[in-house]
Design a protein around this motif. Structure first.
Motif, PDB file in Angstrom:
ATOM      1  N   ALA A 178       0.799  -1.225   0.000  1.00 14.15           N
ATOM      2  CA  ALA A 178       0.000   0.000   0.000  1.00 14.15           C
ATOM      3  C   ALA A 178       0.832   1.275   0.000  1.00 14.15           C
ATOM      4  N   LEU A 179       1.986   1.258   0.671  1.00 12.62           N
ATOM      5  CA  LEU A 179       2.770   2.483   0.848  1.00 12.62           C
ATOM      6  C   LEU A 179       3.277   3.077  -0.468  1.00 12.62           C
ATOM      7  N   PRO A 180       4.036   2.339  -1.282  1.00 12.45           N
ATOM      8  CA  PRO A 180       4.494   2.926  -2.555  1.00 12.45           C
ATOM      9  C   PRO A 180       3.345   3.205  -3.514  1.00 12.45           C
ATOM     10  N   ALA A 181       2.310   2.364  -3.496  1.00 10.12           N
ATOM     11  CA  ALA A 181       1.167   2.568  -4.389  1.00 10.12           C
ATOM     12  C   ALA A 181       0.452   3.873  -4.060  1.00 10.12           C
ATOM     13  N   ALA A 182       0.237   4.141  -2.785  1.00 10.52           N
ATOM     14  CA  ALA A 182      -0.435   5.375  -2.371  1.00 10.52           C
ATOM     15  C   ALA A 182       0.384   6.596  -2.745  1.00 10.52           C
ATOM     16  N   ALA A 183       1.707   6.516  -2.580  1.00  9.07           N
ATOM     17  CA  ALA A 183       2.582   7.644  -2.896  1.00  9.07           C
ATOM     18  C   ALA A 183       2.551   7.960  -4.388  1.00  9.07           C
ATOM     19  N   LEU A 184       2.649   6.939  -5.220  1.00  8.39           N
ATOM     20  CA  LEU A 184       2.651   7.154  -6.662  1.00  8.39           C
ATOM     21  C   LEU A 184       1.276   7.570  -7.172  1.00  8.39           C
ATOM     22  N   LEU A 185       0.236   7.038  -6.565  1.00  7.85           N
ATOM     23  CA  LEU A 185      -1.130   7.408  -6.948  1.00  7.85           C
ATOM     24  C   LEU A 185      -1.384   8.880  -6.657  1.00  7.85           C
ATOM     25  N   LEU A 186      -0.957   9.329  -5.504  1.00  4.80           N
ATOM     26  CA  LEU A 186      -1.128  10.734  -5.138  1.00  4.80           C
ATOM     27  C   LEU A 186      -0.278  11.630  -6.041  1.00  4.80           C
ATOM     28  N   THR A 187       0.903  11.175  -6.401  1.00  2.12           N
ATOM     29  CA  THR A 187       1.768  11.942  -7.303  1.00  2.12           C
ATOM     30  C   THR A 187       1.099  12.147  -8.659  1.00  2.12           C
ATOM     31  N   LEU A 193      -2.159  16.879   1.893  1.00  2.00           N
ATOM     32  CA  LEU A 193      -1.460  15.827   1.152  1.00  2.00           C
ATOM     33  C   LEU A 193      -1.125  14.640   2.048  1.00  2.00           C
ATOM     34  N   LEU A 194      -0.717  14.919   3.281  1.00  2.00           N
ATOM     35  CA  LEU A 194      -0.425  13.831   4.217  1.00  2.00           C
ATOM     36  C   LEU A 194      -1.673  13.009   4.516  1.00  2.00           C
ATOM     37  N   LEU A 195      -2.786  13.687   4.711  1.00  4.74           N
ATOM     38  CA  LEU A 195      -4.034  12.977   5.004  1.00  4.74           C
ATOM     39  C   LEU A 195      -4.499  12.163   3.797  1.00  4.74           C
ATOM     40  N   LYS A 196      -4.397  12.741   2.604  1.00  3.20           N
ATOM     41  CA  LYS A 196      -4.764  11.988   1.405  1.00  3.20           C
ATOM     42  C   LYS A 196      -3.896  10.733   1.263  1.00  3.20           C
ATOM     43  N   PHE A 197      -2.606  10.915   1.478  1.00  6.84           N
ATOM     44  CA  PHE A 197      -1.671   9.794   1.393  1.00  6.84           C
ATOM     45  C   PHE A 197      -2.032   8.704   2.403  1.00  6.84           C
ATOM     46  N   SER A 198      -2.327   9.118   3.629  1.00  7.29           N
ATOM     47  CA  SER A 198      -2.682   8.162   4.673  1.00  7.29           C
ATOM     48  C   SER A 198      -3.985   7.436   4.342  1.00  7.29           C
ATOM     49  N   PHE A 199      -4.980   8.177   3.884  1.00  5.92           N
ATOM     50  CA  PHE A 199      -6.274   7.562   3.572  1.00  5.92           C
ATOM     51  C   PHE A 199      -6.144   6.590   2.404  1.00  5.92           C
ATOM     52  N   LEU A 200      -5.374   6.972   1.371  1.00  7.00           N
ATOM     53  CA  LEU A 200      -5.191   6.092   0.215  1.00  7.00           C
ATOM     54  C   LEU A 200      -4.493   4.794   0.604  1.00  7.00           C
ATOM     55  N   GLN A 201      -3.613   4.873   1.599  1.00  9.82           N
ATOM     56  CA  GLN A 201      -2.934   3.678   2.085  1.00  9.82           C
ATOM     57  C   GLN A 201      -3.900   2.656   2.661  1.00  9.82           C
ATOM     58  N   SER A 228      -9.847  25.523  -3.017  1.00 10.10           N
ATOM     59  CA  SER A 228      -9.759  24.937  -1.679  1.00 10.10           C
ATOM     60  C   SER A 228     -10.936  24.011  -1.408  1.00 10.10           C
ATOM     61  N   THR A 229     -12.107  24.378  -1.901  1.00 14.18           N
ATOM     62  CA  THR A 229     -13.274  23.514  -1.744  1.00 14.18           C
ATOM     63  C   THR A 229     -13.052  22.176  -2.436  1.00 14.18           C
ATOM     64  N   ASN A 230     -12.504  22.225  -3.636  1.00 15.51           N
ATOM     65  CA  ASN A 230     -12.227  20.983  -4.366  1.00 15.51           C
ATOM     66  C   ASN A 230     -11.290  20.079  -3.573  1.00 15.51           C
ATOM     67  N   GLU A 231     -10.202  20.647  -3.061  1.00 14.87           N
ATOM     68  CA  GLU A 231      -9.226  19.848  -2.321  1.00 14.87           C
ATOM     69  C   GLU A 231      -9.825  19.255  -1.042  1.00 14.87           C
ATOM     70  N   LEU A 232     -10.553  20.066  -0.302  1.00 16.02           N
ATOM     71  CA  LEU A 232     -11.101  19.611   0.978  1.00 16.02           C
ATOM     72  C   LEU A 232     -12.211  18.582   0.791  1.00 16.02           C
ATOM     73  N   LEU A 233     -12.980  18.710  -0.278  1.00 13.01           N
ATOM     74  CA  LEU A 233     -14.047  17.740  -0.510  1.00 13.01           C
ATOM     75  C   LEU A 233     -13.505  16.434  -1.093  1.00 13.01           C
ATOM     76  N   GLU A 234     -12.414  16.511  -1.855  1.00 13.48           N
ATOM     77  CA  GLU A 234     -11.744  15.261  -2.246  1.00 13.48           C
ATOM     78  C   GLU A 234     -11.287  14.515  -0.997  1.00 13.48           C
ATOM     79  N   LEU A 235     -10.700  15.258  -0.085  1.00 15.11           N
ATOM     80  CA  LEU A 235     -10.246  14.666   1.172  1.00 15.11           C
ATOM     81  C   LEU A 235     -11.422  14.107   1.970  1.00 15.11           C
ATOM     82  N   ALA A 236     -12.525  14.827   1.984  1.00 14.14           N
ATOM     83  CA  ALA A 236     -13.703  14.401   2.738  1.00 14.14           C
ATOM     84  C   ALA A 236     -14.251  13.078   2.221  1.00 14.14           C
ATOM     85  N   VAL A 237     -14.276  12.914   0.898  1.00 18.26           N
ATOM     86  CA  VAL A 237     -14.763  11.649   0.317  1.00 18.26           C
ATOM     87  C   VAL A 237     -13.881  10.485   0.748  1.00 18.26           C
TER      88      VAL A 237
END
Length: 228
Positions: free
Chosen positions: A39-48, A99-107, A209-218
Motif C-alpha cells: 500500500a505504501l508505494p502505491a499510495a505515494a505514486l497514486l497521489l503523485t 497531502l499527508l491525510l490523502k496519502f494516509s487515507f489512500l494507504q 480549496s473547496t475541491n481539495e477539501l471535498l476530495e479529502l472528505a470523500v
C-alpha cells in the motif's frame, strides 16, 4: 476560447472529475500488480499522479485561501492576502496536511472502497464547485479567472453538471454514491456560509480549496465503517 465557452465549460466539471477518477483507478490497478498489494508505494505514486494531472492548481487555491482566512482580520485584508502570489505559513501547512491525510487515507482504502474513493472523490468535488458557483456571489469587484464562472453560470450549467454527476454515480455500486451525497451537500452548505461570513462570497481560490477539501472528505468518509 470565448468567455461564453469558458462559462459553459463549468457544466462539464464533473465529467472531467469522472475521467480523472477513471485514470486514477486504472493506474491503481497497475500499481497493485506492480507492487503486489504493497500500500505504501502505491499510495505515494497514486497521489503523485493525482497532483500531476491537476497541475496543483487547486492546491494553490487551498494555500491562498488558508493564508487569507487565517491571516486577515477584515474582508479587505483576507482578499488582499489571497491575491498575493506568495505562499505564507498557514497556506504551506494546509497543503502539507491535506497531502499527508490523502496519502494516509489512500494507504488504508482497499478493494471496493478504494475504487469508490478514486471514482467519486474527483467527481463529487468538482460538482461541489459548480454548486458553490451557482449559489454564491463573487466576492471581489476586480476581474480574475474565477469571476466569469461565478457571475455568469446559469441553470443549464447547474442542471448538466448535476445530471452528469448522478449518471456517473450509477456506474459503480450506488450505495457508495448515496452514502456520500448528503455529507458532501452539507459540507458545501457549510463552506458557502463560511465564505459569505469571511469575504461576502467566493473567489477562484475558494473554489480550489473547496475541491481539495471535498476530495479529502470523500476519502475520509469511505474509511468509516458505516460508509457501506
Amino acid at each position: 476560447i470565448t468567455l461564453d465557452n469558458l462559462v459553459r465549460s463549468s457544466a462539464y466539471f464533473p465529467l472531467v472529475g469522472a475521467i480523472l477518477g477513471g485514470i486514477l483507478w486504472l493506474f491503481s490497478q497497475f500499481l497493485n500488480y506492480l507492487f503486489g498489494g504493497a500500500a505504501l508505494p502505491a499510495a505515494a505514486l497514486l497521489l503523485t499522479l493525482w497532483i500531476f494531472f491537476t497541475g496543483a492548481l487547486h492546491l494553490d487555491g487551498l494555500a491562498d485561501t488558508f493564508d487569507g482566512m487565517a491571516g486577515g482580520t477584515t474582508k479587505e485584508d483576507r482578499l488582499r492576502i489571497m491575491k498575493d502570489s506568495s505562499t505564507g505559513s498557514f497556506g504551506l501547512v494546509a497543503v502539507v496536511l491535506v497531502l499527508l491525510l490523502k496519502f494516509s487515507f489512500l494507504q488504508h482504502l482497499q478493494g471496493e472502497r478504494l475504487t469508490a474513493a478514486l471514482l467519486y472523490s474527483p467527481l463529487l468535488s468538482r460538482w461541489s464547485m459548480v454548486l458553490l458557483m451557482y449559489f454564491t456571489p463573487y466576492a471581489k469587484k476586480t476581474a480574475s479567472l474565477g469571476k466569469p464562472f461565478v457571475e455568469q453560470i446559469g441553470k443549464k450549467q447547474l442542471a448538466m453538471a448535476s445530471a452528469l454527476t448522478i449518471a456517473a454515480g450509477f456506474l459503480y455500486p450506488m450505495t457508495f454514491f448515496l452514502t456520500l451525497l448528503l455529507p458532501i451537500l452539507l459540507l458545501v452548505a457549510l463552506f458557502r456560509r463560511f465564505f459569505l461570513q469571511k469575504i461576502d462570497g467566493i473567489t477562484g481560490d475558494c473554489l480550489g480549496s473547496t475541491n481539495e477539501l471535498l476530495e479529502l472528505a470523500v476519502l475520509f468518509l469511505l474509511l468509516l465503517p458505516h460508509s457501506y
